[in-house]
Design an enzyme around this catalytic site. Structure first.
Site, short mmCIF file in Angstrom:
data_model
loop_
_atom_site.label_atom_id
_atom_site.label_comp_id
_atom_site.label_asym_id
_atom_site.label_seq_id
_atom_site.Cartn_x
_atom_site.Cartn_y
_atom_site.Cartn_z
N GLY A 123 -59.26 -8.01 63.13
CA GLY A 123 -59.68 -6.82 63.89
C GLY A 123 -59.98 -6.82 65.41
N GLY A 162 -37.34 -3.48 95.96
CA GLY A 162 -36.67 -2.54 95.41
C GLY A 162 -35.21 -2.48 95.25
N GLY A 200 -30.26 -1.23 85.88
CA GLY A 200 -31.23 -2.07 85.54
C GLY A 200 -30.92 -3.25 85.37
CD GLU A 232 -38.24 -10.73 88.84
OE1 GLU A 232 -36.93 -11.63 88.98
OE2 GLU A 232 -38.77 -10.43 89.81
C1 LIG Z 1 -43.55 -3.16 84.87
C2 LIG Z 1 -42.36 -3.35 85.32
C3 LIG Z 1 -42.13 -3.81 86.73
C4 LIG Z 1 -40.74 -4.03 87.34
N1 LIG Z 1 -40.94 -4.48 88.73
C5 LIG Z 1 -39.51 -4.51 89.34
C6 LIG Z 1 -39.54 -4.62 90.80
O1 LIG Z 1 -40.64 -4.90 91.29
N2 LIG Z 1 -38.55 -4.51 91.40
C7 LIG Z 1 -37.27 -4.17 90.70
O2 LIG Z 1 -36.13 -4.04 91.47
N3 LIG Z 1 -37.24 -3.92 89.36
C8 LIG Z 1 -38.57 -4.13 88.58
N4 LIG Z 1 -38.44 -3.81 87.31
C9 LIG Z 1 -37.32 -3.19 86.57
C10 LIG Z 1 -36.86 -4.33 85.69
O3 LIG Z 1 -36.33 -5.47 86.27
C11 LIG Z 1 -35.89 -3.60 84.69
O4 LIG Z 1 -36.50 -2.94 84.14
C12 LIG Z 1 -34.86 -4.51 84.03
O5 LIG Z 1 -33.97 -5.42 84.79
C13 LIG Z 1 -34.21 -3.75 82.82
O6 LIG Z 1 -33.55 -2.70 83.55
P1 LIG Z 1 -33.55 -1.43 82.74
O7 LIG Z 1 -34.98 -1.10 82.33
O8 LIG Z 1 -32.83 -0.72 83.22
O9 LIG Z 1 -32.90 -1.57 81.21
P2 LIG Z 1 -31.57 -1.60 80.85
O10 LIG Z 1 -30.82 -2.47 81.81
O11 LIG Z 1 -31.10 -0.13 80.43
O12 LIG Z 1 -31.57 -2.38 79.35
C14 LIG Z 1 -31.85 -1.76 78.04
C15 LIG Z 1 -31.52 -2.71 76.96
O13 LIG Z 1 -30.10 -3.02 77.03
C16 LIG Z 1 -29.99 -4.36 77.00
N5 LIG Z 1 -28.71 -4.71 77.70
C17 LIG Z 1 -28.23 -4.18 78.91
N6 LIG Z 1 -26.92 -4.84 79.15
C18 LIG Z 1 -26.60 -5.34 78.07
C19 LIG Z 1 -25.38 -6.19 77.92
N7 LIG Z 1 -24.38 -6.46 78.47
N8 LIG Z 1 -25.36 -6.99 76.51
C20 LIG Z 1 -26.40 -6.99 75.80
N9 LIG Z 1 -27.50 -6.14 76.18
C21 LIG Z 1 -27.46 -5.45 77.20
C22 LIG Z 1 -30.90 -5.09 77.66
O14 LIG Z 1 -31.03 -6.46 77.48
C23 LIG Z 1 -32.22 -4.28 77.18
O15 LIG Z 1 -32.81 -4.52 76.14
C24 LIG Z 1 -39.93 -3.84 86.89
C25 LIG Z 1 -39.86 -3.41 85.39
C26 LIG Z 1 -41.16 -3.12 84.73
C27 LIG Z 1 -41.23 -2.90 83.35
C1 LIG Z 2 -58.22 0.01 63.87
C2 LIG Z 2 -59.00 -0.69 62.73
C3 LIG Z 2 -59.38 0.23 61.55
C4 LIG Z 2 -59.95 -0.11 60.75
N1 LIG Z 2 -60.35 0.89 59.58
C5 LIG Z 2 -60.98 0.24 58.53
C6 LIG Z 2 -61.74 1.19 57.69
O1 LIG Z 2 -61.58 2.24 57.76
N2 LIG Z 2 -62.46 0.62 56.90
C7 LIG Z 2 -62.60 -0.84 56.56
O2 LIG Z 2 -63.47 -1.14 55.69
N3 LIG Z 2 -61.99 -1.67 57.40
C8 LIG Z 2 -61.32 -1.06 58.51
N4 LIG Z 2 -60.60 -2.15 59.34
C9 LIG Z 2 -61.07 -3.53 59.15
C10 LIG Z 2 -59.80 -4.24 58.82
O3 LIG Z 2 -59.46 -3.96 57.30
C11 LIG Z 2 -59.97 -5.81 59.23
O4 LIG Z 2 -59.66 -6.12 60.33
C12 LIG Z 2 -58.93 -6.90 58.35
O5 LIG Z 2 -59.57 -6.90 56.62
C13 LIG Z 2 -59.27 -8.10 58.94
O6 LIG Z 2 -60.60 -8.61 58.73
P1 LIG Z 2 -61.23 -9.28 59.99
O7 LIG Z 2 -60.77 -8.44 61.30
O8 LIG Z 2 -62.64 -9.55 59.98
O9 LIG Z 2 -60.65 -10.75 60.19
P2 LIG Z 2 -60.71 -11.94 59.46
O10 LIG Z 2 -61.00 -11.68 58.06
O11 LIG Z 2 -61.60 -12.77 60.20
O12 LIG Z 2 -59.18 -12.69 59.76
C14 LIG Z 2 -58.89 -13.60 60.69
C15 LIG Z 2 -57.65 -14.15 60.49
O13 LIG Z 2 -57.87 -15.10 59.48
C16 LIG Z 2 -56.93 -14.92 58.51
N5 LIG Z 2 -57.59 -15.35 57.23
C17 LIG Z 2 -58.45 -15.12 56.64
N6 LIG Z 2 -58.69 -15.86 55.52
C18 LIG Z 2 -57.78 -16.54 55.35
C19 LIG Z 2 -57.34 -17.57 54.18
N7 LIG Z 2 -58.02 -17.62 53.21
N8 LIG Z 2 -56.06 -18.03 54.37
C20 LIG Z 2 -55.23 -17.73 55.56
N9 LIG Z 2 -55.81 -16.94 56.43
C21 LIG Z 2 -56.86 -16.41 56.48
C22 LIG Z 2 -56.36 -13.43 58.60
O14 LIG Z 2 -55.36 -13.30 58.17
C23 LIG Z 2 -56.61 -13.32 59.93
O15 LIG Z 2 -55.28 -13.54 60.76
C24 LIG Z 2 -60.07 -1.70 60.32
C25 LIG Z 2 -59.57 -2.40 61.33
C26 LIG Z 2 -59.19 -2.17 62.44
C27 LIG Z 2 -58.54 -2.80 63.59
#
Ligand SMILES: Cc1cc2nc3c(=O)[nH]c(=O)nc-3n(C[C@H](O)[C@H](O)[C@H](O)COP(=O)(O)OP(=O)(O)OC[C@H]3O[C@@H](n4cnc5c(N)ncnc54)[C@H](O)[C@@H]3O)c2cc1C
Ligand SMILES: Cc1cc2nc3c(=O)[nH]c(=O)nc-3n(C[C@H](O)[C@H](O)[C@H](O)COP(=O)(O)OP(=O)(O)OC[C@H]3O[C@@H](n4cnc5c(N)ncnc54)[C@H](O)[C@@H]3O)c2cc1C
Lengths: 252, 398
Positions: free
Chosen positions: B354, B143, B150, B377
């Site tokens: 998708g 902790g 943070g 971290e």
């Molecule tokens: C899932 C999870 C598990 C965790 N586990 C642990 C744990 O086990 N033990 C523990 O002690 N902590 C833990 N943490 C806490 C974690 O280390 C903090 O969230 C982290 O250090 C960032 O602190 P903050 O969330 O207060 O963000 P903030 O410090 O408020 O930062 C917010 C933003 O401001 C930026 N920022 C802050 N200061 C500056 C600056 N001087 N210049 C530029 N940018 C800045 C940061 O980069 C960030 O983008 C955990 C966090 C998560 C999400």
């Molecule tokens: C939450 C959700 C809601 C949706 N709702 C609808 C809906 O209401 N109706 C509907 O019809 N569809 C729906 N879709 C489907 C969505 O439009 C398809 O997922 C999307 O068109 C991509 O097709 P795919 O998932 O089959 O990926 P793929 O076609 O298999 O593509 C996989 C990857 O290959 C790339 N790729 C494919 N061909 C090429 C190429 N020639 N050159 C370079 N890169 C290529 C793609 O960019 C992608 O990164 C939904 C999808 C989601 C996730």
């Protein structure tokens, strides 16, 4: 009760296999090698035998230095000793002759092998070793109970289970389901590192001539992608399906 | 192929495009293989479901303990196995190939809680806690972070006041991994002389509670919570005697950050393997999407980032093994490897179309998790400023 386990190092089944330029071996480059999965069951069973009846578990492999890794894995699981046999083993029979000669010298109560190695799937070595030693053999074992004189094993047969009795010494081959192999542990791995792997050379007079020779090795032909029929009503779909099965697949 | 999984479903430990494997010792490879097999058999089949439900699979704790992966670099006297830093990094990699939450659990146990006791505790404290922690009988948490402290933990408000022969703790910690399930917390607090001190606070000490934070949409398979301290009395024997300043918790962070730099690579490797297999199978416009220039570029970008991260992780581990690393190097590795992994995961997600937004696939779970890893971290920005200060000699942190 002293047990010798036969282990083989094989390519991880997830690696893509390429045939090397000679055409009769696989290309070892980029291949990750592991202990043959069925041998893991064999090692585990041997460890359980030891835990129940006392004695020693010796793991044995035929291979080059690289195969030490498989032996170390078994040592890390808890095997006591490891022997690597270097021999000019070219087929299952020459391999088995080399193994049998070393097993004779070790004089265990039991030999356990995997039912087959997943690389060449020959499934011969365990049986050949039993035959060469003139010991009882039980293959594809899924359950084992031992007493000082002999044992009872269950084997998988089509649609059921066969129960067989055998005397010791004997050779068993392990099937999946025999047990759940334990993981090596970190302390186990560290201890295994310090153990010596004994090397035994078996000469050509003992291994003799191979009776099988690999003449070619092919990777399976690439399967072409499947066809999905859509946007048709049932009648048209059935018609198209029959046509494809007849003309393309030539199945009907 | 443990636990009834089919012999043919073993997955490989790659990618290893730069043939780094030969640089590892046989023992390091064995350790990696052990953790890899464990994760493949025991974690992968259920991790998606656990993640969705927001559950840490606690049945894994005794199994991980049995493998010996809690505090594995510690001397045998305390229950460790004295393994190399490279091996430790590979353990983290393989755990995070499964899920960042799993690696977080192990990181917090080993690198934060156990390390704090090992490095700053008395011999009595070490012998009392460490062996039980390696056996997984005692779960630890760490902790440091507070609701209003943070990135700048030096401003922490949690107080430790002397009272008779002991101490009274007051304050609140936030975002503490494992706190709701921990048996013991390492709590950092400011004493009357404004010095940062560390305390071992067992669960159930009156006045201490650890409610869970239940609204996370990242790191869902890891338990995170608060630690509330209201007039918590602990004896002097619970204070870590060697911890005398903020430097103490920060040095624990350096340990954990090293593990994260190695671990994040594992998540990226998993995303790459998934994406490559998918791209080779998935047909669009009459050919595998892997046969398009855009997807090839994506796969190459993913693998390039992974290769760089692998090399950095290995070299950092080697330096750490010789105790020749600097904390700024650790910062650079944590910053870069985690950001690279996050980018790789996002690219993998896109490539899966998708399907990529579901937990049946792994990329989006990894990508969501890595949002946390990028922040905890030390955030990406904080590490930028640590390295920036190191190379310019000018402090821009604050
Ligand atoms: C899932 C999870 C598990 C965790 N586990 C642990 C744990 O086990 N033990 C523990 O002690 N902590 C833990 N943490 C806490 C974690 O280390 C903090 O969230 C982290 O250090 C960032 O602190 P903050 O969330 O207060 O963000 P903030 O410090 O408020 O930062 C917010 C933003 O401001 C930026 N920022 C802050 N200061 C500056 C600056 N001087 N210049 C530029 N940018 C800045 C940061 O980069 C960030 O983008 C955990 C966090 C998560 C999400
Ligand atoms: C939450 C959700 C809601 C949706 N709702 C609808 C809906 O209401 N109706 C509907 O019809 N569809 C729906 N879709 C489907 C969505 O439009 C398809 O997922 C999307 O068109 C991509 O097709 P795919 O998932 O089959 O990926 P793929 O076609 O298999 O593509 C996989 C990857 O290959 C790339 N790729 C494919 N061909 C090429 C190429 N020639 N050159 C370079 N890169 C290529 C793609 O960019 C992608 O990164 C939904 C999808 C989601 C996730």
């Amino acid at each position: 009760m002293n047990v010798v386990v036969l282990v083989k190092q094989v390519p991880d089944t997830a690696t893509r296999i390429k045939v090397s330029s000679g055409g009769v071996e696989i290309d070892p480059r980029g291949v990750n090698y592991v202990m043959n999965p069925y041998d893991e069951f064999a090692v585990e069973e041997a460890l359980r035998v030891k835990e129940l009846h006392g004695g020693q578990v010796t793991v044995l492999t035929v291979g080059g230095e690289k195969a030490d890794e498989a032996l170390r894995t078994a040592l890390a699981m808890g095997a006591d000793e490891a022997v690597r046999v270097s021999a000019d083993a070219k087929d299952p029979l020459t391999t088995a002759r080399a193994i049998a000669s070393v097993v004779r010298e070790l004089g265990p109560d039991l030999v356990i092998a995997g039912k087959q190695a997943v690389d060449d799937d020959q499934g011969q070595v365990g049986s050949l070793v039993a035959a060469l030693l003139d010991w009882p053999q039980v293959t594809v074992v899924t359950e084992l109970e031992l007493s000082p004189e002999g044992g009872v094993a269950e084997r998988e047969v089509e649609g059921g289970v066969e129960v067989v009795e055998f005397s010791l010494p004997a050779v068993l081959t392990a099937q999946k389901g025999l047990n759940e192999p334990r993981y090596a542990s970190l302390p186990g791995i560290m201890k295994a590192k310090r153990k010596e792997i004994r090397q035994v050379a078996v000469d050509a007079a003992v291994t003799g001539e191979p009776v099988l020779r690999t003449t070619a090795l092919h990777v399976p032909e690439e399967r072409s992608a499947g066809i999905i029929l859509r946007d048709m009503d049932a009648a048209a779909l059935a018609k198209e399906l029959v046509r494809l099965l007849h003309e393309e697949a030539k199945l009907i | 192929m443990r636990n009834g999984s089919d012999p043919v479903s073993l997955s490989s430990t790659g990618p290893d495009y730069f043939d780094i494997d030969p640089l590892l010792s046989e023992e390091e490879r064995s350790i990696r293989a052990m953790v890899h097999d464990f994760v493949a058999a025991e974690v992968m089949p259920t991790i998606g479901e656990n993640w969705l439900k927001g559950v840490f699979p606690s049945d894994l704790i005794p199994k991980m303990a049995q493998l010996g992966i809690f505090g594995p670099t510690l001397p045998e006297k305390y229950g460790g196995a004295g393994i190399s830093q490279v091996a430790y990094g590979l353990i983290m990699q393989e755990l995070e190939r499964g899920d960042s939450g799993l690696r977080s659990f192990a990181s917090v146990q080993s690198a934060l809680a156990m390390h704090a006791i090992f490095r700053y505790g008395s011999e009595d404290q070490r012998l009392e806690w460490l062996p039980r922690m390696t056996r997984g009988e005692v779960i630890g948490c760490f902790g440091l972070t507070e609701p209003d402290a943070g990135s700048d933990p030096g401003t922490m408000r949690t107080r430790a006041r002397r009272s008779g022969k002991g101490w009274v703790l007051n304050g609140a910690k936030r975002w503490i991994t494992n706190s709701p399930i921990a048996d013991v917390a390492i709590v950092w607090a400011r004493d009357d002389e404004e010095k940062i001190r560390g305390f071992i606070v067992p669960k159930g000490t009156p006045g201490m509670s650890a409610p869970e934070i239940e609204t996370k949409i990242s790191m869902r398979a890891s338990v995170t919570g608060d630690i509330i301290l209201e007039d918590v009395e602990v004896g002097e024997e619970m204070r870590l005697p060697e911890a005398k300043s903020l430097g103490a918790p920060l040095s624990c962070l350096t340990q954990a950050r090293f593990g994260i730099a190695c671990g994040a690579v594992g998540a990226a490797m998993d995303c790459f393997n998934e994406a490559l297999a998918y791209a080779q199978d998935r047909i669009a416009f009459g050919r595998p999407i892997a046969q398009t220039q855009l997807m090839q570029e994506r796969l190459v970008d993913m693998l390039s980032r992974i290769s760089r991260s692998q090399l950095v992780a290995l070299r950092l581990a080697q330096l750490k093994e010789q105790d020749a690393h600097t904390y700024a190097q650790v910062s650079m590795a944590k910053r870069d490897n985690v950001r690279a992994a996050l980018e790789v995961a996002r690219m993998g997600r896109e490539l899966l179309g998708g399907n990529g937004i579901t937990v049946e696939y792994r990329a989006m779970r990894h990508s969501a998790n890595l949002e946390t890893v990028d922040t905890y971290e030390g955030t990406y920005e904080i590490h930028t400023l640590i390295v920036g200060r190191d190379i310019t000699g000018l402090n821009a942190l604050g």
